[in-house]
Design a protein around this motif. Sequence first.
Motif, PDB file in Angstrom:
ATOM      1  N   THR A 178     -11.013  -2.212  -6.714  1.00 37.06           N
ATOM      2  CA  THR A 178      -9.871  -1.480  -7.238  1.00 37.06           C
ATOM      3  C   THR A 178      -9.880  -0.124  -6.557  1.00 37.06           C
ATOM      4  N   ILE A 179      -8.768   0.224  -5.933  1.00 35.18           N
ATOM      5  CA  ILE A 179      -8.703   1.474  -5.182  1.00 35.18           C
ATOM      6  C   ILE A 179      -7.503   2.304  -5.623  1.00 35.18           C
ATOM      7  N   TYR A 180      -7.615   3.626  -5.408  1.00 36.96           N
ATOM      8  CA  TYR A 180      -6.492   4.530  -5.564  1.00 36.96           C
ATOM      9  C   TYR A 180      -6.044   4.913  -4.151  1.00 36.96           C
ATOM     10  N   PRO A 181      -4.996   4.306  -3.619  1.00 38.63           N
ATOM     11  CA  PRO A 181      -4.579   4.615  -2.241  1.00 38.63           C
ATOM     12  C   PRO A 181      -3.945   5.996  -2.153  1.00 38.63           C
ATOM     13  N   LEU A 182      -4.429   6.812  -1.230  1.00 37.00           N
ATOM     14  CA  LEU A 182      -3.984   8.198  -1.112  1.00 37.00           C
ATOM     15  C   LEU A 182      -3.068   8.433   0.082  1.00 37.00           C
ATOM     16  N   ALA A 183      -3.315   7.740   1.184  1.00 38.00           N
ATOM     17  CA  ALA A 183      -2.515   7.937   2.389  1.00 38.00           C
ATOM     18  C   ALA A 183      -2.781   6.790   3.352  1.00 38.00           C
ATOM     19  N   ILE A 184      -1.856   6.607   4.288  1.00 40.61           N
ATOM     20  CA  ILE A 184      -2.019   5.626   5.365  1.00 40.61           C
ATOM     21  C   ILE A 184      -2.255   6.404   6.646  1.00 40.61           C
ATOM     22  N   MET A 185      -3.354   6.111   7.320  1.00 38.65           N
ATOM     23  CA  MET A 185      -3.715   6.802   8.551  1.00 38.65           C
ATOM     24  C   MET A 185      -3.434   5.892   9.744  1.00 38.65           C
ATOM     25  N   TYR A 186      -2.670   6.406  10.699  1.00 38.77           N
ATOM     26  CA  TYR A 186      -2.304   5.665  11.906  1.00 38.77           C
ATOM     27  C   TYR A 186      -3.213   6.099  13.042  1.00 38.77           C
ATOM     28  N   THR A 187      -3.919   5.155  13.641  1.00 38.69           N
ATOM     29  CA  THR A 187      -4.720   5.430  14.828  1.00 38.69           C
ATOM     30  C   THR A 187      -4.208   4.549  15.962  1.00 38.69           C
ATOM     31  N   ASP A 188      -4.874   4.604  17.108  1.00 37.30           N
ATOM     32  CA  ASP A 188      -4.381   3.869  18.271  1.00 37.30           C
ATOM     33  C   ASP A 188      -4.420   2.356  18.092  1.00 37.30           C
ATOM     34  N   VAL A 200       0.835  -1.203   0.000  1.00 41.43           N
ATOM     35  CA  VAL A 200       0.000   0.000   0.000  1.00 41.43           C
ATOM     36  C   VAL A 200       0.867   1.249   0.000  1.00 41.43           C
ATOM     37  N   ARG A 201       1.939   1.237   0.795  1.00 38.54           N
ATOM     38  CA  ARG A 201       2.818   2.403   0.854  1.00 38.54           C
ATOM     39  C   ARG A 201       3.435   2.695  -0.512  1.00 38.54           C
ATOM     40  N   GLU A 202       3.913   1.666  -1.206  1.00 39.28           N
ATOM     41  CA  GLU A 202       4.499   1.862  -2.528  1.00 39.28           C
ATOM     42  C   GLU A 202       3.479   2.390  -3.521  1.00 39.28           C
ATOM     43  N   ALA A 203       2.259   1.891  -3.434  1.00 36.78           N
ATOM     44  CA  ALA A 203       1.204   2.353  -4.344  1.00 36.78           C
ATOM     45  C   ALA A 203       0.885   3.824  -4.094  1.00 36.78           C
ATOM     46  N   LEU A 221      -6.633   5.644   3.341  1.00 41.17           N
ATOM     47  CA  LEU A 221      -7.582   6.591   2.779  1.00 41.17           C
ATOM     48  C   LEU A 221      -7.475   6.447   1.268  1.00 41.17           C
ATOM     49  N   ALA A 222      -8.584   6.174   0.602  1.00 42.22           N
ATOM     50  CA  ALA A 222      -8.500   5.805  -0.808  1.00 42.22           C
ATOM     51  C   ALA A 222      -9.750   6.212  -1.571  1.00 42.22           C
ATOM     52  N   TRP A 223      -9.609   6.207  -2.883  1.00 43.13           N
ATOM     53  CA  TRP A 223     -10.746   6.335  -3.789  1.00 43.13           C
ATOM     54  C   TRP A 223     -11.143   4.927  -4.208  1.00 43.13           C
ATOM     55  N   CYS A 224     -12.398   4.570  -3.986  1.00 43.06           N
ATOM     56  CA  CYS A 224     -12.891   3.241  -4.341  1.00 43.06           C
ATOM     57  C   CYS A 224     -13.554   3.314  -5.723  1.00 43.06           C
ATOM     58  N   CYS A 225     -12.995   2.602  -6.686  1.00 47.00           N
ATOM     59  CA  CYS A 225     -13.550   2.622  -8.039  1.00 47.00           C
ATOM     60  C   CYS A 225     -14.893   1.899  -8.100  1.00 47.00           C
ATOM     61  N   LEU A 226     -15.143   0.960  -7.193  1.00 50.14           N
ATOM     62  CA  LEU A 226     -16.416   0.254  -7.173  1.00 50.14           C
ATOM     63  C   LEU A 226     -17.538   1.187  -6.728  1.00 50.14           C
ATOM     64  N   ARG A 227     -17.298   1.947  -5.660  1.00 46.38           N
ATOM     65  CA  ARG A 227     -18.304   2.870  -5.117  1.00 46.38           C
ATOM     66  C   ARG A 227     -18.236   4.247  -5.759  1.00 46.38           C
ATOM     67  N   ASN A 228     -17.183   4.490  -6.528  1.00 40.74           N
ATOM     68  CA  ASN A 228     -16.981   5.790  -7.167  1.00 40.74           C
ATOM     69  C   ASN A 228     -17.021   6.915  -6.134  1.00 40.74           C
ATOM     70  N   TYR A 267     -14.815   8.287  -2.128  1.00 40.51           N
ATOM     71  CA  TYR A 267     -13.741   8.089  -1.164  1.00 40.51           C
ATOM     72  C   TYR A 267     -14.188   7.106  -0.086  1.00 40.51           C
ATOM     73  N   ARG A 268     -13.270   6.255   0.336  1.00 39.20           N
ATOM     74  CA  ARG A 268     -13.551   5.263   1.359  1.00 39.20           C
ATOM     75  C   ARG A 268     -12.308   5.027   2.213  1.00 39.20           C
ATOM     76  N   MET A 269     -12.532   4.491   3.418  1.00 35.84           N
ATOM     77  CA  MET A 269     -11.453   4.054   4.298  1.00 35.84           C
ATOM     78  C   MET A 269     -11.400   2.535   4.294  1.00 35.84           C
ATOM     79  N   PHE A 270     -10.190   1.989   4.216  1.00 36.79           N
ATOM     80  CA  PHE A 270     -10.007   0.534   4.217  1.00 36.79           C
ATOM     81  C   PHE A 270      -9.008   0.154   5.304  1.00 36.79           C
ATOM     82  N   ARG A 271      -9.466  -0.628   6.274  1.00 31.82           N
ATOM     83  CA  ARG A 271      -8.571  -1.120   7.318  1.00 31.82           C
ATOM     84  C   ARG A 271      -7.569  -2.093   6.710  1.00 31.82           C
ATOM     85  N   LEU A 272      -6.285  -1.830   6.947  1.00 37.38           N
ATOM     86  CA  LEU A 272      -5.260  -2.655   6.318  1.00 37.38           C
ATOM     87  C   LEU A 272      -5.245  -4.080   6.862  1.00 37.38           C
ATOM     88  N   ASP A 273      -5.719  -4.268   8.100  1.00 34.92           N
ATOM     89  CA  ASP A 273      -5.736  -5.621   8.633  1.00 34.92           C
ATOM     90  C   ASP A 273      -6.846  -6.471   8.014  1.00 34.92           C
TER      91      ASP A 273
END
Length: 219
Positions: A150-160, A125-128, A166-173, A175-181
């Motif tokens: 298919t997503i356009y990854p924009l940033a990685i958000m660190y929480t506790d 994700v970081r490389e993308a 944080l990404a653009w979701c091409c399926l939903r057209n 912005y969406r959040m995707f938990r990396l785990d």
Amino acid sequence: MPPPLTAERLAEAMEVSQRSLYRDIDSLRAAGAQIDGERGYGYRLVEDIALPPQTFTREEMEVIALGLSEVKAMRDPAMSVAADAVLSKVAATLPSGRDQQLLHAISRVYRPDRHIQSPAFLDVVREACWHEYALDIGYADAAGTISARTIYPLAIMYTDHTLTALAWCCLRNDYRMFRLDRLREARRGTQSFRPRRAAMLRDYIAKLDASAAREPAQI
């Protein structure tokens, strides 16, 4: 003396947009690097990029130490190694004696209850994000149902407790959040969204801020 290099060639070699290149050149000049040239002409490094001794105040050094300590508490192995490297490099630019104030700063972050595990696809994700290309992912929702996105990854958000893309979701057209785990697979897609990442991220953050402002105050 070698001829100046155009911004286009430099940006291509560094795999960044020309706008980012101009911003980086301005930052290097502000830090003391002697770079000859201008937009439309080209650039040439006049003298070595080694920086003169830095003159941070004690409070500024505490901010650097505290910020790097927070990065190490994120439990991201790559960022933890990078934080140690940054601390060493900054300390090396300080006058004698001041480096010890940085290395032994009084400010630290201690989070024994932080249980973030490094997700399997964090580096992917970081490389993308850096290279601004789409990812084809398999994503599990809270119930464990997996969907292909298919997503356009924009940033990685660190929480506790988790890391989120944080990404653009091409399926939903949208912005969406995707938990990396919850990523079950992640591989490079065929699409590129360069050089739109910075603008898209600003747009997403603005939408999040607007949404938070509309929420009723908690009493």
